[in-house]
Design an enzyme around this catalytic site. Sequence first.
Site, PDB file in Angstrom:
ATOM      1  N   GLU A 114      12.224  -0.719   1.470  1.00 34.29           N
ATOM      2  CA  GLU A 114      11.145  -0.177   0.644  1.00 34.29           C
ATOM      3  C   GLU A 114      11.565  -0.015  -0.818  1.00 34.29           C
ATOM      4  O   GLU A 114      10.967   0.767  -1.561  1.00 34.29           O
ATOM      5  CB  GLU A 114      10.684   1.162   1.216  1.00 34.29           C
ATOM      6  CG  GLU A 114      10.170   1.072   2.645  1.00 34.29           C
ATOM      7  CD  GLU A 114       9.899   2.429   3.256  1.00 34.29           C
ATOM      8  OE1 GLU A 114       8.898   3.054   2.858  1.00 34.29           O
ATOM      9  OE2 GLU A 114      10.679   2.867   4.117  1.00 34.29           O
ATOM     10  N   TYR A 151       0.598  -1.785   0.185  1.00 31.83           N
ATOM     11  CA  TYR A 151       1.066  -1.879  -1.192  1.00 31.83           C
ATOM     12  C   TYR A 151       0.532  -3.089  -1.954  1.00 31.83           C
ATOM     13  O   TYR A 151       0.988  -3.352  -3.054  1.00 31.83           O
ATOM     14  CB  TYR A 151       2.600  -1.871  -1.207  1.00 31.83           C
ATOM     15  CG  TYR A 151       3.158  -0.613  -0.591  1.00 31.83           C
ATOM     16  CD1 TYR A 151       2.904   0.635  -1.150  1.00 31.83           C
ATOM     17  CD2 TYR A 151       3.922  -0.676   0.565  1.00 31.83           C
ATOM     18  CE1 TYR A 151       3.400   1.791  -0.576  1.00 31.83           C
ATOM     19  CE2 TYR A 151       4.435   0.477   1.151  1.00 31.83           C
ATOM     20  CZ  TYR A 151       4.166   1.700   0.575  1.00 31.83           C
ATOM     21  OH  TYR A 151       4.655   2.848   1.145  1.00 31.83           O
ATOM     22  N   GLU A 172       3.218   9.649  12.901  1.00 33.60           N
ATOM     23  CA  GLU A 172       4.459  10.094  12.273  1.00 33.60           C
ATOM     24  C   GLU A 172       4.126  10.995  11.091  1.00 33.60           C
ATOM     25  O   GLU A 172       2.995  11.015  10.600  1.00 33.60           O
ATOM     26  CB  GLU A 172       5.290   8.903  11.794  1.00 33.60           C
ATOM     27  CG  GLU A 172       4.636   8.079  10.703  1.00 33.60           C
ATOM     28  CD  GLU A 172       5.505   6.909  10.259  1.00 33.60           C
ATOM     29  OE1 GLU A 172       6.723   6.932  10.529  1.00 33.60           O
ATOM     30  OE2 GLU A 172       4.962   5.985   9.642  1.00 33.60           O
ATOM     31  N   ASN A 196       5.617  11.567   7.293  1.00 30.82           N
ATOM     32  CA  ASN A 196       6.446  10.976   6.243  1.00 30.82           C
ATOM     33  C   ASN A 196       6.844  12.076   5.267  1.00 30.82           C
ATOM     34  O   ASN A 196       5.985  12.692   4.644  1.00 30.82           O
ATOM     35  CB  ASN A 196       5.640   9.880   5.538  1.00 30.82           C
ATOM     36  CG  ASN A 196       6.452   9.094   4.538  1.00 30.82           C
ATOM     37  OD1 ASN A 196       7.371   9.604   3.908  1.00 30.82           O
ATOM     38  ND2 ASN A 196       6.084   7.834   4.377  1.00 30.82           N
TER      39      ASN A 196
END
Length: 310
Positions: A21, A217, A274, A276
């Site tokens: 990332e 993105y 999840e 983050n």
Amino acid sequence: MTDILPKNLHIAVLMGGWSAEREVSLTSGNGVADALEKNGHKVTRIDMDRNLAMVLDNVRPDVVFNALHGCPGEDGAVQGMLDLMQIPYTHSGMVTSVIAIDKELTKQQLVPAGIRMPIGKMVKSADVFKADPLPRPYVLKPLNEGSSVGVAIVTDQGNYGNPIGRDVTGPWQEFEELLAEPFIKGRELTTAVVGDKALCVTELRTKDGFYDYDAKYTEGLTEHICPADIPADIAELCLDYALRAHQILGCKGTSRTDFRWDDELGTDGLFVLETNTQPGMTPLSLVPEQARQVGISYEELVEMIVKEAL
């Protein structure tokens, strides 16, 4: 925002690094640095390398803004180093980072607290070439990567072969172990938490495929519906789950909890995927978007995150 930081802080913004990332982190970090400079702070931009401790020892900032994504910036390694150096830093601490980056450790914390998550199992990558670990459709993902890096959805149509082909491109070629989870049909939702407040719910509608790294993105590939057009009880449950996950895991600054919602099942169809602990701060990122929705500008958001670090 009524409580503003002093204008003479020296803030080091950590970004880049060597994770999958990296490019997103550079975009996040430069956006944060621009905002902090606009707010009147002295900013040192650091593209992290393996000499980070030496660099920070020379820079000696008042506080570090951790804009790293993935390992080692999000998994507790950098946090532990900063603790040893006694430098305050944004976002979650070492223990929280270790737990939250690991999807199975996260489940061990959240599921007993009544937060619904898909129950899967760890599998050896070599074993998926012999037989499916779960009934199709199911998801295979690395245990500790973010931004949907390395996620594969294995469908009834056998898009990777049946069983999965050893030579077919997928996370099984990069990771020795993978987490297998049932695929939850339905809609992609997410909720950000800043400080002690869950902001709102965004629905993510991709134009092609699922909400993977490129969809997150690449401008134009995903439609953000903020606030999401969902029933009030689902929105309230998202806010509740996100805030409780933030608190149970011990997150600081900001976090973002991602959901899948099977809208045919009502509240029983909402699952946390999840949490983050260092969500993106790019122009396409969800936390700044939700902050704007509730009246917090980008510049105010970074100030709030730094203030909690101090």
